[in-house]
Write a protein that holds these residues in place. Structure first.
Motif, PDB file in Angstrom:
ATOM      1  N   GLU A 117      82.533  53.544  41.309  1.00 50.50           N
ATOM      2  CA  GLU A 117      82.450  52.380  40.445  1.00 50.50           C
ATOM      3  C   GLU A 117      81.587  52.635  39.211  1.00 50.50           C
ATOM      4  OE1 GLU A 117      81.147  49.016  42.686  1.00 50.50           O
ATOM      5  OE2 GLU A 117      82.764  49.180  44.173  1.00 50.50           O
ATOM      6  N   GLU A 118      80.918  53.780  39.169  1.00 53.50           N
ATOM      7  CA  GLU A 118      80.112  54.126  38.011  1.00 53.50           C
ATOM      8  C   GLU A 118      80.876  55.133  37.142  1.00 53.50           C
ATOM      9  OE1 GLU A 118      77.628  52.577  37.283  1.00 53.50           O
ATOM     10  OE2 GLU A 118      76.435  51.991  39.024  1.00 53.50           O
ATOM     11  N   PRO A 119      80.732  55.062  35.823  1.00 52.99           N
ATOM     12  CA  PRO A 119      81.442  56.013  34.951  1.00 52.99           C
ATOM     13  C   PRO A 119      80.937  57.430  35.137  1.00 52.99           C
ATOM     14  CG  PRO A 119      79.905  54.670  33.687  1.00 52.99           C
ATOM     15  CD  PRO A 119      79.944  54.078  35.056  1.00 52.99           C
ATOM     16  N   LEU A 120      81.828  58.380  34.974  1.00 53.34           N
ATOM     17  CA  LEU A 120      81.440  59.778  35.090  1.00 53.34           C
ATOM     18  C   LEU A 120      80.385  60.128  34.043  1.00 53.34           C
ATOM     19  CD1 LEU A 120      84.887  61.524  35.627  1.00 53.34           C
ATOM     20  CD2 LEU A 120      83.025  61.329  37.284  1.00 53.34           C
ATOM     21  N   ALA A 121      79.457  60.947  34.442  1.00 55.77           N
ATOM     22  CA  ALA A 121      78.388  61.468  33.582  1.00 55.77           C
ATOM     23  C   ALA A 121      77.341  60.428  33.219  1.00 55.77           C
ATOM     24  CB  ALA A 121      78.952  62.095  32.311  1.00 55.77           C
ATOM     25  N   ALA A 122      77.447  59.203  33.753  1.00 57.29           N
ATOM     26  CA  ALA A 122      76.439  58.189  33.454  1.00 57.29           C
ATOM     27  C   ALA A 122      75.129  58.505  34.166  1.00 57.29           C
ATOM     28  CB  ALA A 122      76.937  56.809  33.885  1.00 57.29           C
ATOM     29  N   ARG A 123      74.028  58.190  33.487  1.00 58.48           N
ATOM     30  CA  ARG A 123      72.716  58.354  34.110  1.00 58.48           C
ATOM     31  C   ARG A 123      72.422  57.113  34.947  1.00 58.48           C
ATOM     32  NH1 ARG A 123      69.048  62.479  34.774  1.00 58.48           N
ATOM     33  NH2 ARG A 123      68.789  62.985  32.589  1.00 58.48           N
ATOM     34  N   ARG A 124      72.169  57.291  36.240  1.00 56.94           N
ATOM     35  CA  ARG A 124      71.914  56.168  37.131  1.00 56.94           C
ATOM     36  C   ARG A 124      70.707  56.460  38.020  1.00 56.94           C
ATOM     37  NH1 ARG A 124      74.507  54.042  33.902  1.00 56.94           N
ATOM     38  NH2 ARG A 124      76.453  52.838  34.132  1.00 56.94           N
ATOM     39  N   ARG A 125      70.097  55.391  38.508  1.00 57.71           N
ATOM     40  CA  ARG A 125      68.934  55.491  39.390  1.00 57.71           C
ATOM     41  C   ARG A 125      69.289  54.820  40.716  1.00 57.71           C
ATOM     42  NH1 ARG A 125      64.615  51.627  39.502  1.00 57.71           N
ATOM     43  NH2 ARG A 125      65.546  50.762  37.598  1.00 57.71           N
ATOM     44  N   ILE A 126      69.013  55.507  41.832  1.00 55.61           N
ATOM     45  CA  ILE A 126      69.299  54.937  43.149  1.00 55.61           C
ATOM     46  C   ILE A 126      68.054  55.005  44.032  1.00 55.61           C
ATOM     47  CG2 ILE A 126      71.748  55.569  43.052  1.00 55.61           C
ATOM     48  CD1 ILE A 126      71.069  57.854  45.024  1.00 55.61           C
ATOM     49  N   ARG A 127      68.087  54.231  45.109  1.00 60.83           N
ATOM     50  CA  ARG A 127      67.015  54.249  46.102  1.00 60.83           C
ATOM     51  C   ARG A 127      67.621  54.581  47.461  1.00 60.83           C
ATOM     52  NH1 ARG A 127      62.408  51.224  44.339  1.00 60.83           N
ATOM     53  NH2 ARG A 127      62.783  50.207  42.311  1.00 60.83           N
ATOM     54  N   GLY A 128      66.878  55.275  48.297  1.00 59.51           N
ATOM     55  CA  GLY A 128      67.359  55.583  49.625  1.00 59.51           C
ATOM     56  C   GLY A 128      66.348  56.381  50.406  1.00 59.51           C
ATOM     57  N   ILE A 129      66.678  56.646  51.643  1.00 55.32           N
ATOM     58  CA  ILE A 129      65.808  57.408  52.538  1.00 55.32           C
ATOM     59  C   ILE A 129      66.331  58.839  52.619  1.00 55.32           C
ATOM     60  CG2 ILE A 129      64.985  57.650  54.914  1.00 55.32           C
ATOM     61  CD1 ILE A 129      65.301  54.607  55.169  1.00 55.32           C
ATOM     62  N   VAL A 130      65.440  59.781  52.410  1.00 53.25           N
ATOM     63  CA  VAL A 130      65.825  61.187  52.543  1.00 53.25           C
ATOM     64  C   VAL A 130      65.905  61.522  54.028  1.00 53.25           C
ATOM     65  CG1 VAL A 130      65.187  63.575  52.068  1.00 53.25           C
ATOM     66  CG2 VAL A 130      64.759  61.797  50.339  1.00 53.25           C
ATOM     67  N   THR A 131      67.101  61.861  54.490  1.00 49.32           N
ATOM     68  CA  THR A 131      67.297  62.193  55.905  1.00 49.32           C
ATOM     69  C   THR A 131      67.201  63.686  56.159  1.00 49.32           C
ATOM     70  OG1 THR A 131      69.686  62.280  55.594  1.00 49.32           O
ATOM     71  CG2 THR A 131      68.735  60.173  56.264  1.00 49.32           C
ATOM     72  N   THR A 132      67.548  64.494  55.163  1.00 47.33           N
ATOM     73  CA  THR A 132      67.500  65.952  55.303  1.00 47.33           C
ATOM     74  C   THR A 132      67.231  66.582  53.950  1.00 47.33           C
ATOM     75  OG1 THR A 132      69.169  65.874  57.055  1.00 47.33           O
ATOM     76  CG2 THR A 132      68.747  68.022  56.072  1.00 47.33           C
ATOM     77  N   ARG A 133      66.427  67.621  53.961  1.00 48.84           N
ATOM     78  CA  ARG A 133      66.296  68.467  52.774  1.00 48.84           C
ATOM     79  C   ARG A 133      66.799  69.839  53.185  1.00 48.84           C
ATOM     80  NH1 ARG A 133      61.368  68.922  48.412  1.00 48.84           N
ATOM     81  NH2 ARG A 133      62.385  70.451  47.070  1.00 48.84           N
ATOM     82  N   ALA A 134      68.054  70.122  52.815  1.00 50.80           N
ATOM     83  CA  ALA A 134      68.706  71.337  53.305  1.00 50.80           C
ATOM     84  C   ALA A 134      68.100  72.598  52.705  1.00 50.80           C
ATOM     85  CB  ALA A 134      70.204  71.271  53.001  1.00 50.80           C
ATOM     86  N   ASP A 135      67.689  72.526  51.456  1.00 49.10           N
ATOM     87  CA  ASP A 135      67.036  73.668  50.801  1.00 49.10           C
ATOM     88  C   ASP A 135      66.231  73.108  49.632  1.00 49.10           C
ATOM     89  OD1 ASP A 135      68.850  73.260  48.632  1.00 49.10           O
ATOM     90  OD2 ASP A 135      70.325  74.535  49.640  1.00 49.10           O
ATOM     91  N   GLU A 136      65.815  73.972  48.735  1.00 49.34           N
ATOM     92  CA  GLU A 136      64.926  73.561  47.653  1.00 49.34           C
ATOM     93  C   GLU A 136      65.545  72.490  46.751  1.00 49.34           C
ATOM     94  OE1 GLU A 136      62.517  75.603  43.886  1.00 49.34           O
ATOM     95  OE2 GLU A 136      63.727  76.820  45.244  1.00 49.34           O
ATOM     96  N   THR A 137      66.857  72.497  46.615  1.00 46.10           N
ATOM     97  CA  THR A 137      67.499  71.598  45.650  1.00 46.10           C
ATOM     98  C   THR A 137      68.472  70.605  46.276  1.00 46.10           C
ATOM     99  OG1 THR A 137      69.301  73.169  45.239  1.00 46.10           O
ATOM    100  CG2 THR A 137      67.335  73.349  43.852  1.00 46.10           C
ATOM    101  N   THR A 138      68.652  70.609  47.566  1.00 51.28           N
ATOM    102  CA  THR A 138      69.675  69.767  48.194  1.00 51.28           C
ATOM    103  C   THR A 138      69.051  68.716  49.093  1.00 51.28           C
ATOM    104  OG1 THR A 138      71.179  71.661  48.195  1.00 51.28           O
ATOM    105  CG2 THR A 138      71.805  69.773  49.544  1.00 51.28           C
ATOM    106  N   LEU A 139      69.317  67.449  48.769  1.00 49.31           N
ATOM    107  CA  LEU A 139      68.823  66.329  49.556  1.00 49.31           C
ATOM    108  C   LEU A 139      69.998  65.516  50.104  1.00 49.31           C
ATOM    109  CD1 LEU A 139      66.049  64.825  47.225  1.00 49.31           C
ATOM    110  CD2 LEU A 139      65.737  66.450  49.100  1.00 49.31           C
TER     111      LEU A 139
END
Length: 309
Positions: free
Chosen positions: A256-278
């Motif tokens: 529902e959001e346009p491609l390439a739009a800058r957006r801010r979300i909130r949520g709970i981090v359940t896993t950090r698979a590596d240095e850059t993947t949440l």
């Protein structure tokens, strides 16, 4: 005769969604037959481009071209110029005053080829370069972020739109990483001072007009615009990255959001698979977020970095 420019390859940063700030994710043909023994000079840049790099070098055909200068290198020895049929680079004869961007020039010389990081392009060896006066920049060809990153229009005067994901300034050059629907590229705009910087650049939609070129020949070095006038702010973003428009994981999953739009979300981090993947969960919805890399920082003083690294 071959002119070779070389520079270390820039490390290409990755562009993906950031957990706290999310990226929701021709020139006219100028046919000209070259006949054996023909000595009449080529009179359009389009005809030079149609030769291709190999023929431009081996035939070394004479040229008599007019156009507007769109880029001048820092040493004042080479420049790019455009006419109504396209753009090409030219080398100045020794001792000739260097034209400025926006000058109309007449270039007499012959064709050869330019090597940029093992990529070959038609080029002009200038034997006589005359500055005719100031003129307007040409009408740019509209293109895409993907096309400039792949150098589909090398030497050409083009216009591209994208969303700013991060920026840096080392006076007098402003560099913007912009993203389109499917990829990213870095564009450079000359003539900026820190006091002239546009506000609210994070997530801003911009249009940049300049020459599709870069000594590294990577997407991290894809356009050079001559002045701040070639940077247009089409839609302001945020001054602070966390002022981006708030969205939800469910809206992003539903596209529902346009491609390439800058957006801010909130949520709970359940896993950090590596240095850059949440992995982030918001109620019953979850997504994978790839953290952006920031700019490669230099120890040179006076550089301002704005990124989401």
């Amino acid at each position: 005769m071959t002119h070779r420019f070389s520079a270390p390859l820039s490390k290409s940063p990755l562009l993906f969604a950031v957990a706290m700030s999310v990226l929701v994710g021709a020139w006219p043909s100028v046919a000209q037959d070259i006949r054996p023994g023909e000595t009449s000079p080529l009179t359009t840049i389009g005809a030079v481009r149609e030769l291709g790099a190999d023929k431009a070098d081996t035939l070394a055909l004479p040229v008599n071209l007019k156009g507007v200068v769109t880029f001048v290198n820092s040493k004042g020895t080479d420049f790019k110029f455009n006419d109504a049929t396209g753009g090409v680079g030219a080398s100045l004869p020794k001792g000739t005053p260097c034209p400025e961007e926006g000058d109309e020039v007449e270039v007499i010389g012959h064709t050869n080829q330019l090597t940029v990081q093992d990529h070959l392009y038609p080029h002009i060896v200038g034997e006589e370069v005359r500055i005719l006066g100031k003129t307007a920049f040409p009408t740019p060809a509209a293109t895409s972020v993907a096309a400039i990153g792949a150098f589909k229009h090398y030497d050409q005067w083009v216009s591209v739109e994208g969303v700013v994901t991060m920026w840096t300034i080392k006076e007098p050059k402003l560099s913007l990483m912009i993203t389109g629907p499917d990829t990213w590229a870095v564009v450079h705009v000359r003539g900026f001072k820190e006091t002239d910087l546009p506000r609210k650049l994070h997530g801003a939609r911009v249009r940049v007009t300049g020459v599709n070129m870069g000594i590294s020949h990577t997407a991290a070095d894809a356009i050079m615009a001559p002045t701040p006038a070639q940077l247009e702010i089409l839609e302001h973003g945020a001054e602070n990255i966390f002022e981006a428009t708030e969205s939800t994981v469910s809206k992003i999953l539903a596209k529902e959001e346009p491609l390439a739009a800058r957006r801010r979300i909130r949520g709970i981090v359940t896993t950090r698979a590596d240095e850059t993947t949440l992995y982030i969960r918001d109620g019953e919805d979850a997504l994978c977020a790839e953290l952006m890399f920031g700019w490669m920082k230099s120890t040179t003083p006076g550089i301002i970095y704005a990124d989401a690294g």
